[in-house]
Design a protein around this motif. Structure first.
Motif, PDB file in Angstrom:
ATOM      1  N   ILE A  10      31.903  53.976  37.498  1.00  0.00           N
ATOM      2  CA  ILE A  10      32.408  52.845  36.725  1.00  0.00           C
ATOM      3  C   ILE A  10      33.849  52.603  37.144  1.00  0.00           C
ATOM      4  O   ILE A  10      34.671  53.501  37.121  1.00  0.00           O
ATOM      5  N   ILE A  11      34.094  51.409  37.584  1.00  0.00           N
ATOM      6  CA  ILE A  11      35.457  51.072  37.995  1.00  0.00           C
ATOM      7  C   ILE A  11      35.981  50.014  37.042  1.00  0.00           C
ATOM      8  O   ILE A  11      35.360  48.991  36.832  1.00  0.00           O
ATOM      9  N   THR A  12      37.068  50.276  36.452  1.00  0.00           N
ATOM     10  CA  THR A  12      37.665  49.276  35.578  1.00  0.00           C
ATOM     11  C   THR A  12      38.626  48.435  36.400  1.00  0.00           C
ATOM     12  O   THR A  12      39.593  48.938  36.939  1.00  0.00           O
ATOM     13  N   ILE A  13      38.299  47.189  36.522  1.00  0.00           N
ATOM     14  CA  ILE A  13      39.191  46.286  37.240  1.00  0.00           C
ATOM     15  C   ILE A  13      39.971  45.509  36.190  1.00  0.00           C
ATOM     16  O   ILE A  13      39.405  44.828  35.355  1.00  0.00           O
ATOM     17  N   ILE A  14      41.225  45.638  36.249  1.00  0.00           N
ATOM     18  CA  ILE A  14      42.054  45.027  35.224  1.00  0.00           C
ATOM     19  C   ILE A  14      42.703  43.773  35.791  1.00  0.00           C
ATOM     20  O   ILE A  14      43.365  43.803  36.798  1.00  0.00           O
ATOM     21  N   ILE A 398      27.859  45.166  38.538  1.00  0.00           N
ATOM     22  CA  ILE A 398      27.548  44.396  37.342  1.00  0.00           C
ATOM     23  C   ILE A 398      28.897  44.058  36.699  1.00  0.00           C
ATOM     24  O   ILE A 398      29.726  44.946  36.474  1.00  0.00           O
ATOM     25  N   LEU A 399      29.138  42.798  36.442  1.00  0.00           N
ATOM     26  CA  LEU A 399      30.406  42.351  35.861  1.00  0.00           C
ATOM     27  C   LEU A 399      30.216  42.089  34.370  1.00  0.00           C
ATOM     28  O   LEU A 399      29.185  41.557  33.959  1.00  0.00           O
ATOM     29  N   ILE A 400      31.208  42.448  33.602  1.00  0.00           N
ATOM     30  CA  ILE A 400      31.095  42.317  32.152  1.00  0.00           C
ATOM     31  C   ILE A 400      32.370  41.686  31.589  1.00  0.00           C
ATOM     32  O   ILE A 400      33.479  42.016  32.022  1.00  0.00           O
ATOM     33  N   ARG A 401      32.199  40.791  30.640  1.00  0.00           N
ATOM     34  CA  ARG A 401      33.342  40.352  29.827  1.00  0.00           C
ATOM     35  C   ARG A 401      32.811  39.895  28.479  1.00  0.00           C
ATOM     36  O   ARG A 401      31.638  39.528  28.342  1.00  0.00           O
ATOM     37  N   GLU A 402      33.674  39.915  27.470  1.00  0.00           N
ATOM     38  CA  GLU A 402      33.269  39.391  26.167  1.00  0.00           C
ATOM     39  C   GLU A 402      33.219  37.872  26.256  1.00  0.00           C
ATOM     40  O   GLU A 402      33.833  37.261  27.130  1.00  0.00           O
ATOM     41  N   LYS A 411      33.811  46.267  35.946  1.00  0.00           N
ATOM     42  CA  LYS A 411      32.776  46.229  36.987  1.00  0.00           C
ATOM     43  C   LYS A 411      32.068  47.565  36.993  1.00  0.00           C
ATOM     44  O   LYS A 411      32.733  48.599  37.072  1.00  0.00           O
ATOM     45  N   ILE A 412      30.740  47.542  36.956  1.00  0.00           N
ATOM     46  CA  ILE A 412      29.982  48.784  37.034  1.00  0.00           C
ATOM     47  C   ILE A 412      29.228  48.777  38.358  1.00  0.00           C
ATOM     48  O   ILE A 412      28.462  47.853  38.636  1.00  0.00           O
ATOM     49  N   SER A 434      26.981  41.323  45.156  1.00  0.00           N
ATOM     50  CA  SER A 434      26.575  42.251  46.216  1.00  0.00           C
ATOM     51  C   SER A 434      27.843  42.837  46.820  1.00  0.00           C
ATOM     52  O   SER A 434      28.852  42.138  46.927  1.00  0.00           O
ATOM     53  N   VAL A 435      27.773  44.099  47.278  1.00  0.00           N
ATOM     54  CA  VAL A 435      28.967  44.730  47.835  1.00  0.00           C
ATOM     55  C   VAL A 435      28.623  45.403  49.159  1.00  0.00           C
ATOM     56  O   VAL A 435      27.572  46.040  49.296  1.00  0.00           O
ATOM     57  N   SER A 436      29.514  45.263  50.142  1.00  0.00           N
ATOM     58  CA  SER A 436      29.320  45.910  51.441  1.00  0.00           C
ATOM     59  C   SER A 436      29.760  47.371  51.347  1.00  0.00           C
ATOM     60  O   SER A 436      30.428  47.772  50.387  1.00  0.00           O
ATOM     61  N   GLU A 437      29.416  48.130  52.378  1.00  0.00           N
ATOM     62  CA  GLU A 437      29.764  49.558  52.424  1.00  0.00           C
ATOM     63  C   GLU A 437      31.274  49.767  52.217  1.00  0.00           C
ATOM     64  O   GLU A 437      31.700  50.693  51.546  1.00  0.00           O
ATOM     65  N   ASP A 438      32.086  48.878  52.816  1.00  0.00           N
ATOM     66  CA  ASP A 438      33.535  49.060  52.683  1.00  0.00           C
ATOM     67  C   ASP A 438      34.137  48.273  51.524  1.00  0.00           C
ATOM     68  O   ASP A 438      35.345  48.036  51.472  1.00  0.00           O
ATOM     69  N   GLY A 439      33.301  47.850  50.590  1.00  0.00           N
ATOM     70  CA  GLY A 439      33.832  47.334  49.319  1.00  0.00           C
ATOM     71  C   GLY A 439      34.104  45.839  49.239  1.00  0.00           C
ATOM     72  O   GLY A 439      34.734  45.389  48.287  1.00  0.00           O
ATOM     73  N   CYS A 440      33.648  45.064  50.219  1.00  0.00           N
ATOM     74  CA  CYS A 440      33.861  43.610  50.125  1.00  0.00           C
ATOM     75  C   CYS A 440      32.741  43.006  49.284  1.00  0.00           C
ATOM     76  O   CYS A 440      31.563  43.144  49.615  1.00  0.00           O
ATOM     77  N   GLU A 441      33.108  42.307  48.209  1.00  0.00           N
ATOM     78  CA  GLU A 441      32.114  41.805  47.288  1.00  0.00           C
ATOM     79  C   GLU A 441      31.837  40.325  47.490  1.00  0.00           C
ATOM     80  O   GLU A 441      32.708  39.563  47.889  1.00  0.00           O
ATOM     81  N   SER A 442      30.572  39.948  47.192  1.00  0.00           N
ATOM     82  CA  SER A 442      30.157  38.541  47.294  1.00  0.00           C
ATOM     83  C   SER A 442      30.731  37.761  46.116  1.00  0.00           C
ATOM     84  O   SER A 442      31.324  38.325  45.202  1.00  0.00           O
ATOM     85  N   LEU A 443      30.518  36.452  46.129  1.00  0.00           N
ATOM     86  CA  LEU A 443      30.818  35.671  44.943  1.00  0.00           C
ATOM     87  C   LEU A 443      29.923  36.156  43.813  1.00  0.00           C
ATOM     88  O   LEU A 443      28.782  36.545  44.049  1.00  0.00           O
TER      89      LEU A 443
END
Ligand SMILES: [Zn+2]
Length: 451
Positions: A10-14, A398-402, A411-412, A434-443
């Motif tokens: 679980i990564i918290t992106i602030i 998986i992105l979450i917000r209230e 982001k989970i 979607s995320v690549s091996e080196d962490g680049c995420e899709s829209l």
């Protein structure tokens, strides 16, 4: 039933520093290097060269090599065609001519105008297209005056210079998807060049995943209120999509997705990626397609159902925009180079660079992302399919917000194609990338409930 997905971390992106205490910024070295290669000196020299052409009015000379819109077109074309040194990714430069004007139009007579597009081909069979826009035409106070000095240093020399500099850097980088950098004419007379290119994109079936329009990205001081800052920039995006079928509308209403148009997802993405790579620049999301009474070249694309946003300076100076170049009561009017904050253009240019590279290095968006809303449960089951083109994702976020939050909060990271998360579908909005091996995420894609 499928085995639940493996929850790896679980990564918290602030996103909002005022609300939360920490932020993780992992920078990809290829993207970081490319953003650092953006040169202020180059940006400044492109703007000076464009201003020296005197006017880029849509009805100005097309044949004079030093003056008028024809000279500007040739200048941009030459800059792009000369991208040969270290050219591992030399663009194909295509001129799209179109007829505009005539009786009943804002252009007094019929004229042939030109859009210039530098096409950087992807190094894979992934057919996605990322499209950058900046208009290169200019105007003065009277929009019918085609001979008056109309330097257009900021409107839109700033956007053009940023895209020329991005093209220079892109010619040294190889990416999996196609990046088209478009220099458009006809903007000041009704978004004519953008409308033409949007219709070409549609009829030729370009798989455009994002349109980013740069129009006025260099002024950092407001007229009248005298506020000044080059620390923030606006990204305009539409709320309810201007292109919406009856089915899309029913889905939007059912999911309360008024703050989750595809263009809004792109705007949030620009904020996240831009702030990850560009220091001292805050991206302000404006929940509007554009400013009151004024349009931009992204709009013909959103009308075709393509995700499209406008990047624009935070403060505008109306003494400098669309004004005659003259001094009145000791005040300089007109769109001259001294009104452009070059460091601000550099940062906004880097914002584009980071966004398009992160996007081009990411896998395509997941398909069929749905959540189960049928039963009564405090947890939420989400499922999706792998994208059908390009490289398979390494994992997903998986992105979450209230529901009352503007930005994704958490982001989970998950593997597989299904997950149950301990958050209620009624209290949160969910998205997926979607995320690549080196962490680049899709829209991101908003996860809809199954109706
Ligand atoms: Zn403009």
């Amino acid at each position: 039933m499928k085995t639940p997905s493996f929850l790896i971390t679980i990564i918290t992106i602030i996103f909002s520093q005022s609300l939360y205490s920490q932020q993780i910024a992992h920078r990809n070295s290829v993207i970081e290097k490319a953003t650092q290669e953006i040169s202020s000196a180059n940006i400044e020299s492109y703007i000076k060269d464009l201003v020296a052409i005197k006017t880029r009015h849509n009805l100005s000379s097309k044949s004079n090599p030093q003056y008028g819109i024809g000279a500007a077109c040739k200048y941009i074309q030459n800059k792009l065609e000369n991208l040969t040194q270290n050219g591992i990714n030399k663009p194909e430069v295509i001129l799209y001519n179109y007829k505009a004007g005539g009786a009943g139009s804002r252009l007094g007579r019929e004229v042939m105008l030109t859009n210039i597009v530098a096409e950087f081909k992807g190094n894979s069979n992934d057919n996605r297209v990322i499209l950058l826009l900046a208009h290169y035409d200019s105007r003065s106070f009277d929009n019918n005056d085609s001979t008056i000095f109309a330097p257009g240093a900021n409107d839109n020399g700033s956007g053009v210079s940023a895209l020329l500099e991005i093209s220079r850097v892109l010619s040294r980088v190889s990416t999996p998807v196609n990046i088209k950098v478009a220099f458009l004419s006809g903007e000041e007379h009704g978004l004519l060049g953008a409308a033409n290119l949007a219709s070409i994109a549609k009829t030729q079936g370009w798989n455009v995943i994002a349109v980013i329009n740069n129009d006025m990205i260099g002024n950092s001081r407001s007229s009248e209120t005298e506020l000044a800052s080059n620390l923030k920039v606006r990204v305009f995006s539409e709320n309810i999509p201007s292109f919406e079928t009856e089915t899309m509308k029913r889905d939007r209403v059912f999911n309360s997705a008024e703050n989750d148009s595809p263009s809004r997802q792109l705007a949030r993405y620009i904020k996240e990626i831009g702030e990850r790579y560009v220091d001292n620049l805050e991206v302000k999301l404006i929940y509007r397609n554009d400013r009151f009474g004024r349009g931009g070249d992204h709009t013909p694309f959103s009308k075709e159902g393509i995700s499209a946003v406008r990047i624009c300076e935070y403060f505008e100076n109306y003494d400098r925009t669309h004004q005659r170049v003259e001094v009145v009561n000791g005040k300089q009017l007109g769109d001259l180079p001294d009104g452009v904050d070059i460091e601000y253009v550099r940062k906004n240019c880097a914002l584009n660079m980071a966004t398009i590279l992160n996007l081009s290095l990411s896998p395509d968006r997941p398909l069929n992302a749905l959540m189960d809303v049928g039963g009564l449960s405090s947890s939420t089951r989400i499922s999706w399919s792998d994208p059908s083109i390009g490289k398979k994702p390494s994992f997903y976020y998986i992105l979450i917000r209230e529901t009352d939050q503007p930005l994704w909060w958490k982001k989970i990271a998950v593997r597989g194609n299904e997950v149950v998360i301990p958050y209620s579908k009624d209290n949160y909005v969910f998205g997926i990338q979607s995320v690549s091996e080196d962490g680049c995420e899709s829209l991101p894609v908003m996860i809809y409930g199954k109706r």
